[in-house]
Design an enzyme around this catalytic site. Structure first.
Site, PDB file in Angstrom:
ATOM      1  N   ARG A 189     -17.692 -28.186   6.693  1.00  0.00           N
ATOM      2  CA  ARG A 189     -19.069 -28.648   6.887  1.00  0.00           C
ATOM      3  C   ARG A 189     -19.255 -28.928   8.364  1.00  0.00           C
ATOM      4  O   ARG A 189     -18.426 -29.619   8.968  1.00  0.00           O
ATOM      5  CB  ARG A 189     -19.290 -29.923   6.067  1.00  0.00           C
ATOM      6  CG  ARG A 189     -20.700 -30.428   6.100  1.00  0.00           C
ATOM      7  CD  ARG A 189     -20.835 -31.781   5.413  1.00  0.00           C
ATOM      8  NE  ARG A 189     -20.824 -32.848   6.399  1.00  0.00           N
ATOM      9  CZ  ARG A 189     -21.340 -34.063   6.195  1.00  0.00           C
ATOM     10  NH1 ARG A 189     -21.868 -34.375   5.022  1.00  0.00           N
ATOM     11  NH2 ARG A 189     -21.294 -34.985   7.131  1.00  0.00           N
ATOM     12  N   HIS A 240     -29.084 -34.151   4.448  1.00  0.00           N
ATOM     13  CA  HIS A 240     -29.122 -35.570   4.095  1.00  0.00           C
ATOM     14  C   HIS A 240     -30.526 -36.073   3.739  1.00  0.00           C
ATOM     15  O   HIS A 240     -30.980 -37.086   4.264  1.00  0.00           O
ATOM     16  CB  HIS A 240     -28.492 -36.415   5.219  1.00  0.00           C
ATOM     17  CG  HIS A 240     -27.613 -37.490   4.690  1.00  0.00           C
ATOM     18  ND1 HIS A 240     -27.907 -38.822   4.806  1.00  0.00           N
ATOM     19  CD2 HIS A 240     -26.448 -37.442   4.013  1.00  0.00           C
ATOM     20  CE1 HIS A 240     -26.949 -39.544   4.244  1.00  0.00           C
ATOM     21  NE2 HIS A 240     -26.055 -38.726   3.750  1.00  0.00           N
ATOM     22  N   TYR A 265     -27.086 -37.986  11.787  1.00  0.00           N
ATOM     23  CA  TYR A 265     -26.277 -38.084  10.583  1.00  0.00           C
ATOM     24  C   TYR A 265     -25.067 -37.150  10.677  1.00  0.00           C
ATOM     25  O   TYR A 265     -25.211 -35.989  11.084  1.00  0.00           O
ATOM     26  CB  TYR A 265     -27.082 -37.711   9.317  1.00  0.00           C
ATOM     27  CG  TYR A 265     -26.145 -37.485   8.176  1.00  0.00           C
ATOM     28  CD1 TYR A 265     -25.555 -38.571   7.540  1.00  0.00           C
ATOM     29  CD2 TYR A 265     -25.729 -36.206   7.811  1.00  0.00           C
ATOM     30  CE1 TYR A 265     -24.607 -38.393   6.555  1.00  0.00           C
ATOM     31  CE2 TYR A 265     -24.780 -36.017   6.822  1.00  0.00           C
ATOM     32  CZ  TYR A 265     -24.227 -37.119   6.203  1.00  0.00           C
ATOM     33  OH  TYR A 265     -23.265 -36.940   5.246  1.00  0.00           O
ATOM     34  N   ASP A 271     -25.212 -30.369   5.788  1.00  0.00           N
ATOM     35  CA  ASP A 271     -25.865 -31.435   5.007  1.00  0.00           C
ATOM     36  C   ASP A 271     -27.125 -31.878   5.741  1.00  0.00           C
ATOM     37  O   ASP A 271     -27.048 -32.394   6.863  1.00  0.00           O
ATOM     38  CB  ASP A 271     -24.875 -32.610   4.865  1.00  0.00           C
ATOM     39  CG  ASP A 271     -25.337 -33.660   3.875  1.00  0.00           C
ATOM     40  OD1 ASP A 271     -26.516 -33.609   3.455  1.00  0.00           O
ATOM     41  OD2 ASP A 271     -24.519 -34.540   3.530  1.00  0.00           O
ATOM     42  N   GLU A 275     -26.986 -28.638   1.897  1.00  0.00           N
ATOM     43  CA  GLU A 275     -26.920 -29.802   0.998  1.00  0.00           C
ATOM     44  C   GLU A 275     -28.099 -30.737   1.202  1.00  0.00           C
ATOM     45  O   GLU A 275     -28.537 -30.945   2.341  1.00  0.00           O
ATOM     46  CB  GLU A 275     -25.599 -30.520   1.311  1.00  0.00           C
ATOM     47  CG  GLU A 275     -25.379 -31.799   0.537  1.00  0.00           C
ATOM     48  CD  GLU A 275     -24.042 -32.424   0.917  1.00  0.00           C
ATOM     49  OE1 GLU A 275     -23.111 -31.679   1.318  1.00  0.00           O
ATOM     50  OE2 GLU A 275     -23.936 -33.661   0.847  1.00  0.00           O
ATOM     51  N   ARG A 288     -23.613 -31.795  -7.222  1.00  0.00           N
ATOM     52  CA  ARG A 288     -22.613 -32.563  -6.474  1.00  0.00           C
ATOM     53  C   ARG A 288     -22.363 -33.967  -7.036  1.00  0.00           C
ATOM     54  O   ARG A 288     -21.897 -34.863  -6.338  1.00  0.00           O
ATOM     55  CB  ARG A 288     -23.021 -32.665  -4.997  1.00  0.00           C
ATOM     56  CG  ARG A 288     -23.161 -31.299  -4.321  1.00  0.00           C
ATOM     57  CD  ARG A 288     -23.292 -31.427  -2.820  1.00  0.00           C
ATOM     58  NE  ARG A 288     -22.113 -32.010  -2.242  1.00  0.00           N
ATOM     59  CZ  ARG A 288     -22.034 -33.271  -1.788  1.00  0.00           C
ATOM     60  NH1 ARG A 288     -23.070 -34.084  -1.839  1.00  0.00           N
ATOM     61  NH2 ARG A 288     -20.913 -33.712  -1.280  1.00  0.00           N
ATOM     62  N   GLU A 321     -15.548 -31.666  -1.928  1.00  0.00           N
ATOM     63  CA  GLU A 321     -15.549 -32.266  -0.583  1.00  0.00           C
ATOM     64  C   GLU A 321     -14.289 -33.119  -0.422  1.00  0.00           C
ATOM     65  O   GLU A 321     -13.898 -33.846  -1.327  1.00  0.00           O
ATOM     66  CB  GLU A 321     -16.794 -33.160  -0.417  1.00  0.00           C
ATOM     67  CG  GLU A 321     -16.902 -33.811   0.945  1.00  0.00           C
ATOM     68  CD  GLU A 321     -18.154 -34.690   1.064  1.00  0.00           C
ATOM     69  OE1 GLU A 321     -18.759 -35.033   0.017  1.00  0.00           O
ATOM     70  OE2 GLU A 321     -18.503 -35.050   2.199  1.00  0.00           O
ATOM     71  N   GLU A 332     -25.270 -36.097  -4.816  1.00  0.00           N
ATOM     72  CA  GLU A 332     -24.348 -37.210  -4.538  1.00  0.00           C
ATOM     73  C   GLU A 332     -24.949 -38.570  -4.880  1.00  0.00           C
ATOM     74  O   GLU A 332     -24.215 -39.517  -5.124  1.00  0.00           O
ATOM     75  CB  GLU A 332     -23.859 -37.172  -3.078  1.00  0.00           C
ATOM     76  CG  GLU A 332     -24.922 -37.427  -2.044  1.00  0.00           C
ATOM     77  CD  GLU A 332     -24.384 -37.331  -0.619  1.00  0.00           C
ATOM     78  OE1 GLU A 332     -23.636 -36.387  -0.332  1.00  0.00           O
ATOM     79  OE2 GLU A 332     -24.712 -38.200   0.194  1.00  0.00           O
ATOM     80  N   TRP A 388     -32.477 -41.937   5.303  1.00  0.00           N
ATOM     81  CA  TRP A 388     -31.283 -41.830   6.142  1.00  0.00           C
ATOM     82  C   TRP A 388     -30.437 -40.649   5.702  1.00  0.00           C
ATOM     83  O   TRP A 388     -30.303 -40.370   4.547  1.00  0.00           O
ATOM     84  CB  TRP A 388     -30.430 -43.107   6.074  1.00  0.00           C
ATOM     85  CG  TRP A 388     -29.134 -42.872   6.787  1.00  0.00           C
ATOM     86  CD1 TRP A 388     -28.954 -42.690   8.135  1.00  0.00           C
ATOM     87  CD2 TRP A 388     -27.839 -42.726   6.192  1.00  0.00           C
ATOM     88  NE1 TRP A 388     -27.633 -42.445   8.405  1.00  0.00           N
ATOM     89  CE2 TRP A 388     -26.933 -42.440   7.236  1.00  0.00           C
ATOM     90  CE3 TRP A 388     -27.367 -42.789   4.865  1.00  0.00           C
ATOM     91  CZ2 TRP A 388     -25.581 -42.236   7.016  1.00  0.00           C
ATOM     92  CZ3 TRP A 388     -26.026 -42.588   4.635  1.00  0.00           C
ATOM     93  CH2 TRP A 388     -25.139 -42.306   5.709  1.00  0.00           C
TER      94      TRP A 388
HETATM   95  O1  KDG Z   1     -22.066 -43.433   1.125  1.00  0.00           O
HETATM   96  C1  KDG Z   1     -22.814 -42.387   1.642  1.00  0.00           C
HETATM   97  C2  KDG Z   1     -21.921 -41.263   2.113  1.00  0.00           C
HETATM   98  O2  KDG Z   1     -20.944 -40.960   1.174  1.00  0.00           O
HETATM   99  C3  KDG Z   1     -22.726 -40.020   2.398  1.00  0.00           C
HETATM  100  O3  KDG Z   1     -23.644 -40.277   3.403  1.00  0.00           O
HETATM  101  C4  KDG Z   1     -21.824 -38.891   2.808  1.00  0.00           C
HETATM  102  O4  KDG Z   1     -23.605 -37.320   2.587  1.00  0.00           O
HETATM  103  C5  KDG Z   1     -22.418 -37.561   2.547  1.00  0.00           C
HETATM  104  C6  KDG Z   1     -21.506 -36.481   2.217  1.00  0.00           C
HETATM  105  O5  KDG Z   1     -22.008 -35.400   1.910  1.00  0.00           O
HETATM  106  O6  KDG Z   1     -20.305 -36.690   2.261  1.00  0.00           O
HETATM  107 MG    MG Z   2     -24.045 -35.454   1.597  1.00  0.00          MG
END
Ligand code: KDG
Ligand code: MG
Length: 403
Positions: free
Chosen positions: A147, A213, A159, A211, A237, A284, A340, A263, A403
């Site tokens: 990644r 995010h 991020y 990602d 992602e 995920r 991951e 996630e 975030w």
């Molecule tokens: O607790 C939040 C994190 O695990 C996250 O921000 C990490 O996005 C993430 C990832 O894909 O690992």
């Molecule tokens: Mg993530």
């Protein structure tokens, strides 16, 4: 086999973890991860104050029934606190059952569907060239899938850009969350440049992931997906926040870049439309946040019918107990895609000795009975809980953003 004792262990060997330990009258104990990053003590209390009193005296072998008892019995369904607590109980009971039968957990889940589990690591840097160097480091370690995230010119922080190369740890200790600043425009203009550079440097064969995010709107994500198509990502992602499942429909109409999400999901209902409409390619959800092994298997089974593969979250806030459980799940489930793997710190690994291994970009859970992971309670006690929060994110004009 009856449950005779259970307790919650909260520790912070480099970061916070919440672990459930269940003990039976046959002297077998099982572990479950209950860590909810930034809200750890809520789950610890849910377990200690509400679930543990219900577990004592129950038949440890009745895993499905216990899951339903805790889920339906709460009346208040779903939500990350409830589901992380149920996940921990479920994982610990699978650990106990596998140990009592003397087999590694994956043998109870249908046995191995593959020899080992493809994992991806996190390469990041403050600039594109730093990220290129970080990807090269991961390749040297044998990773086949990486990644990539990079700092964005004009933004002080982004991020996914870690403080060290191997450990990305977003949670910060302190009285309030750290505040980041965000510009979608700068990001959308920049991200394709990163992947153009990475393909030029490393060729077409390595798997690259990214990602977003949860920061884009569907049409912004569609633009990003389209612009990334020449670099054929393994996945993009969390292009948008997942609450509005049909948001993915629009992205899907515009791009062939594969999409991954899940996630922050905690039940099959969060994924249902996404999977059934084939709006995503990878789901995920994780053992620790989406109802343990029992519920994750149901999600994977639904996904299998619709050609969606798994890609479990595996950041550092998912403890080695969750990592071990995920690897047993990954090894056994037919429609596995990727796992991951963010390496834990040495302190964390010492508190949670484990049998899983990494070699040449693949992992294996090991063949120890159960999950193959334990907790050194004496060592854990030397690392007390430290309050920490995930960052928050604001647009350049001060508006709160995801975030
Ligand atoms: O607790 C939040 C994190 O695990 C996250 O921000 C990490 O996005 C993430 C990832 O894909 O690992
Ligand atoms: Mg993530």
């Amino acid at each position: 086999m009856k449950i005779t004792d259970a307790k919650v262990i909260v520790c912070s060997p480099g970061r916070n973890f919440v672990t459930l330990k269940i003990v039976t009258d046959e002297g077998i104990h099982g572990l479950g991860d209950a860590t909810l990053n930034g809200r750890e003590l809520a789950v610890a209390s849910y377990l200690t104050d509400h679930l543990i009193p219900l577990l004592i005296g129950r038949d440890a072998d009745r895993i499905e029934d216990t899951w339903q008892y805790l889920y339906k019995g709460a009346y208040w369904r779903r939500g990350p606190v409830t589901m992380s607590a149920i996940s921990a109980v479920d994982t610990a009971l699978w650990d106990i059952k596998a140990k009592s039968l003397g087999v590694p957990l994956y043998q109870l889940l249908g046995g191995a569907s593959r020899d080992s589990v493809l994992v991806y690591g996190h390469a990041s840097g403050a600039t594109i060239e730093d990220t290129v160097a970080a990807v090269a480091d991961y390749l040297k370690l044998g990773y086949k899938a990486i990644r990539a995230q990079s700092g964005i010119p004009g933004l002080a922080s982004t991020y996914g850009v870690g403080r060290g190369k191997m450990y990305y740890e977003p949670a910060e200790e302190g009285g309030a969350p750290v505040e980041n600043l965000w510009s979608t425009e700068k990001y959308l203009n920049f991200a394709p440049q990163l992947f153009a550079r990475l393909r030029k440097e490393f060729g077409e064969d390595i798997h690259l992931l990214h990602d977003a995010h949860h920061r884009l709107t569907p049409i912004e994500a569609a633009r990003l997906g389209k612009n990334l198509e020449p670099f054929h990502l393994f996945w993009l992602e969390d292009p948008v926040a997942g609450e509005l499942q049909e948001g993915f429909h629009l992205i899907r109409q515009h791009t062939t870049t594969p999409l991954a999400v899940g996630e922050v999901f905690d039940t099959i209902y969060d994924c249902q439309q996404l999977i059934q409409n084939q709006w995503i390619d990878y789901i995920r959800t994780t053992v620790v946040h989406a109802g343990g092994i029992t519920h994750l298997r149901k999600i994977a089974n639904l996904a299998e019918i619709y050609h969606v593969r798994t890609g479990c979250h595996g950041a550092t806030d998912l403890s080695p107990v969750c990592m071990a459980a995920a690897l047993h799940f990954d090894l056994s489930v037919h429609n596995f895609g990727i796992q991951e793997y963010m390496r834990h710190s040495d302190q964390t690994d010492q508190v949670f000795p484990h049998s899983y291994t990494f070699a040449e970009g693949f992992m294996h859970p090991g063949d120890a009975p159960g999950l193959g992971v334990d907790i050194n309670e004496a060592l854990a006690a030397k690392y007390p809980y430290r309050r920490a929060y995930l960052p928050i994110n604001r647009k350049l004009d001060g508006t709160m953003h995801s975030w």
